[in-house]
Design a protein around this motif. Structure first.
Motif, PDB file in Angstrom:
ATOM      1  N   HIS A   1     -32.617 -20.442  -1.546  1.00 20.18           N
ATOM      2  CA  HIS A   1     -31.499 -20.099  -2.754  1.00 20.18           C
ATOM      3  C   HIS A   1     -30.984 -21.436  -2.201  1.00 20.18           C
ATOM      4  O   HIS A   1     -30.846 -22.489  -3.268  1.00 20.18           O
ATOM      5  N   CYS A   2     -30.006 -21.236  -1.778  1.00 14.75           N
ATOM      6  CA  CYS A   2     -29.072 -21.803  -0.781  1.00 14.75           C
ATOM      7  C   CYS A   2     -29.702 -23.412  -0.673  1.00 14.75           C
ATOM      8  O   CYS A   2     -28.783 -24.378  -0.510  1.00 14.75           O
ATOM      9  N   ARG A   3     -29.904 -23.513  -0.028  1.00 19.21           N
ATOM     10  CA  ARG A   3     -30.725 -24.943   0.952  1.00 19.21           C
ATOM     11  C   ARG A   3     -31.248 -25.363  -0.638  1.00 19.21           C
ATOM     12  O   ARG A   3     -30.869 -27.204  -0.317  1.00 19.21           O
ATOM     13  N   SER A   4     -31.553 -24.768  -1.771  1.00 17.23           N
ATOM     14  CA  SER A   4     -31.938 -25.766  -3.043  1.00 17.23           C
ATOM     15  C   SER A   4     -31.064 -26.003  -3.327  1.00 17.23           C
ATOM     16  O   SER A   4     -30.880 -27.607  -4.229  1.00 17.23           O
ATOM     17  N   MET A   5     -29.621 -25.370  -3.338  1.00 11.46           N
ATOM     18  CA  MET A   5     -29.053 -25.761  -4.169  1.00 11.46           C
ATOM     19  C   MET A   5     -28.270 -27.211  -3.315  1.00 11.46           C
ATOM     20  O   MET A   5     -27.753 -28.032  -3.971  1.00 11.46           O
TER      21      MET A   5
ATOM     22  N   ALA B   1     -26.968 -30.881  -4.744  1.00 15.70           N
ATOM     23  CA  ALA B   1     -26.011 -31.147  -4.733  1.00 15.70           C
ATOM     24  C   ALA B   1     -25.948 -32.789  -3.989  1.00 15.70           C
ATOM     25  O   ALA B   1     -25.491 -33.523  -4.595  1.00 15.70           O
ATOM     26  N   VAL B   2     -26.901 -33.078  -2.912  1.00 16.07           N
ATOM     27  CA  VAL B   2     -26.774 -34.299  -2.451  1.00 16.07           C
ATOM     28  C   VAL B   2     -28.094 -35.363  -3.291  1.00 16.07           C
ATOM     29  O   VAL B   2     -27.196 -36.617  -3.668  1.00 16.07           O
ATOM     30  N   ARG B   3     -28.763 -34.994  -3.816  1.00 16.86           N
ATOM     31  CA  ARG B   3     -29.829 -35.361  -5.253  1.00 16.86           C
ATOM     32  C   ARG B   3     -28.740 -36.282  -6.635  1.00 16.86           C
ATOM     33  O   ARG B   3     -28.732 -37.659  -6.097  1.00 16.86           O
ATOM     34  N   GLN B   4     -28.005 -35.217  -6.321  1.00 17.82           N
ATOM     35  CA  GLN B   4     -26.804 -36.024  -7.283  1.00 17.82           C
ATOM     36  C   GLN B   4     -25.985 -36.638  -7.066  1.00 17.82           C
ATOM     37  O   GLN B   4     -25.478 -37.921  -7.896  1.00 17.82           O
ATOM     38  N   ALA B   5     -25.706 -36.793  -5.942  1.00 22.00           N
ATOM     39  CA  ALA B   5     -24.507 -37.140  -5.464  1.00 22.00           C
ATOM     40  C   ALA B   5     -24.883 -38.429  -4.755  1.00 22.00           C
ATOM     41  O   ALA B   5     -24.286 -39.945  -5.305  1.00 22.00           O
TER      42      ALA B   5
ATOM     43  N   MET C   1     -26.497 -34.009   5.198  1.00 18.75           N
ATOM     44  CA  MET C   1     -25.830 -34.323   6.521  1.00 18.75           C
ATOM     45  C   MET C   1     -25.140 -36.003   6.205  1.00 18.75           C
ATOM     46  O   MET C   1     -24.450 -36.291   5.792  1.00 18.75           O
ATOM     47  N   LYS C   2     -26.086 -37.009   6.259  1.00 22.16           N
ATOM     48  CA  LYS C   2     -26.524 -38.332   6.887  1.00 22.16           C
ATOM     49  C   LYS C   2     -26.549 -38.848   5.368  1.00 22.16           C
ATOM     50  O   LYS C   2     -25.673 -39.816   5.188  1.00 22.16           O
ATOM     51  N   SER C   3     -27.007 -38.495   4.702  1.00 23.92           N
ATOM     52  CA  SER C   3     -27.032 -39.032   3.268  1.00 23.92           C
ATOM     53  C   SER C   3     -25.369 -38.604   2.658  1.00 23.92           C
ATOM     54  O   SER C   3     -24.839 -39.932   2.015  1.00 23.92           O
ATOM     55  N   LEU C   4     -24.936 -37.723   2.936  1.00 22.99           N
ATOM     56  CA  LEU C   4     -23.508 -37.859   2.196  1.00 22.99           C
ATOM     57  C   LEU C   4     -22.658 -39.094   3.402  1.00 22.99           C
ATOM     58  O   LEU C   4     -22.024 -39.166   1.775  1.00 22.99           O
ATOM     59  N   GLN C   5     -22.599 -38.358   4.783  1.00 17.57           N
ATOM     60  CA  GLN C   5     -21.498 -39.548   4.780  1.00 17.57           C
ATOM     61  C   GLN C   5     -22.010 -40.857   4.799  1.00 17.57           C
ATOM     62  O   GLN C   5     -21.240 -41.965   4.647  1.00 17.57           O
TER      63      GLN C   5
END
Length: 273
Positions: free
Chosen positions: A72-76, A80-84, A195-199
């Protein structure tokens, strides 16, 4: 008044120009400014949703117990990364909206709005990255869990596996262990990609902000030089005007003086005859 556009307000379409064309084909005409306002609101809403998800993930990471909690945490995290990532694309459109401004004042307002939205998303992405890193650490800690332990945690008895023979039971446990290891390694790689996508998001936003600031500074310098040139030109025109007025007065005096001398000469000639 004109009817609504054929697509829903929140529908994702690739590019402002295509959305405008589709609206016109549907018999509706939308002001380009309305797309700018819509994109700004979308970025604000998305950023708030990402911040909410980040808080939920952070709390979930501290209370992970079962594999279901981890999934569930992984899905969230993925959401979040997709929305970002999607919000970063909308921000790119907002930056282009600056070129549609009608005057310098409006262009400057749009530039400041873009900077504000960009800063908020960049900060949110950095905070989310920290939370995802905590989640990655927790997943790594859970990586060595054996299949037998997973079976017990899932409520399954492990004695049926060994009743058919010690060798076959051991082989099945080893196979399940390998599958679990593979799944968890894949999950860790996916988190690492997140994480790389967020960076990339906050790095790209920082680069875009620097480029925009450099462009704005260059524009200010150009405007300052233009103002100085205008001021110098105005002074030169004033000096030239004074000089031209002086020359005109001299010409008038010479003309008047020449006419007076000619009249005197004419009278002298007439009276001398």
């Amino acid at each position: 008044g004109p009817g609504p556009p054929p697509r829903a307000a929140g529908a994702a379409t690739p590019g402002r120009g295509r959305r405008e064309a589709m609206a016109q084909l549907g018999g509706a005409s939308r002001d380009p400014d309305s797309f700018y306002v819509q994109d700004c609101r979308q970025v604000q809403n998305n950023t708030h949703a990402i911040q909410t998800l980040t808080g939920q993930i952070s709390r979930q990471v501290g209370t992970l117990e079962s594999e279901k909690d981890v999934q569930h945490c992984r899905s969230m995290v993925d959401d979040a990364v997709r929305q970002a990532t999607e919000t970063r694309a909308i921000l790119a459109r907002i930056r282009e909206h600056q070129h549609q401004a009608q005057n310098n004042g409006e262009r400057n307002n749009r530039r400041m709005m873009y900077q504000k939205l960009s800063d908020n998303l960049a900060i949110t992405a950095r905070v989310l990255e920290d939370v995802v890193r905590r989640f990655q650490t927790e997943e790594s800690r859970r990586l060595p869990v054996r299949a037998a332990d997973a079976d017990v945690a899932g409520g399954e008895e492990q004695h049926p596996l060994v009743d058919t023979g010690a060798g076959m039971g051991r082989a099945r446990l080893d196979s399940l262990d390998e599958e679990l290891q593979t799944e968890k390694c894949q999950a860790l790689r996916r988190v690492d990609e997140d994480m790389k996508s967020l960076q990339r998001i906050y790095t790209d936003l920082a680069t875009a902000a620097e480029e925009q600031q450099a462009s704005f500074d260059s524009l200010e310098d150009h405007m300052a030089r233009a103002a100085a040139d205008i001021e110098a030109g105005t002074e030169q025109i004033q000096i030239t005007g004074k000089y031209a007025n002086g020359q005109s007065l001299k010409r008038k005096l010479w003309t008047f003086g020449g006419g007076a001398l000619a009249a005197v000469g004419l009278f002298a000639y007439v009276f001398s005859g």
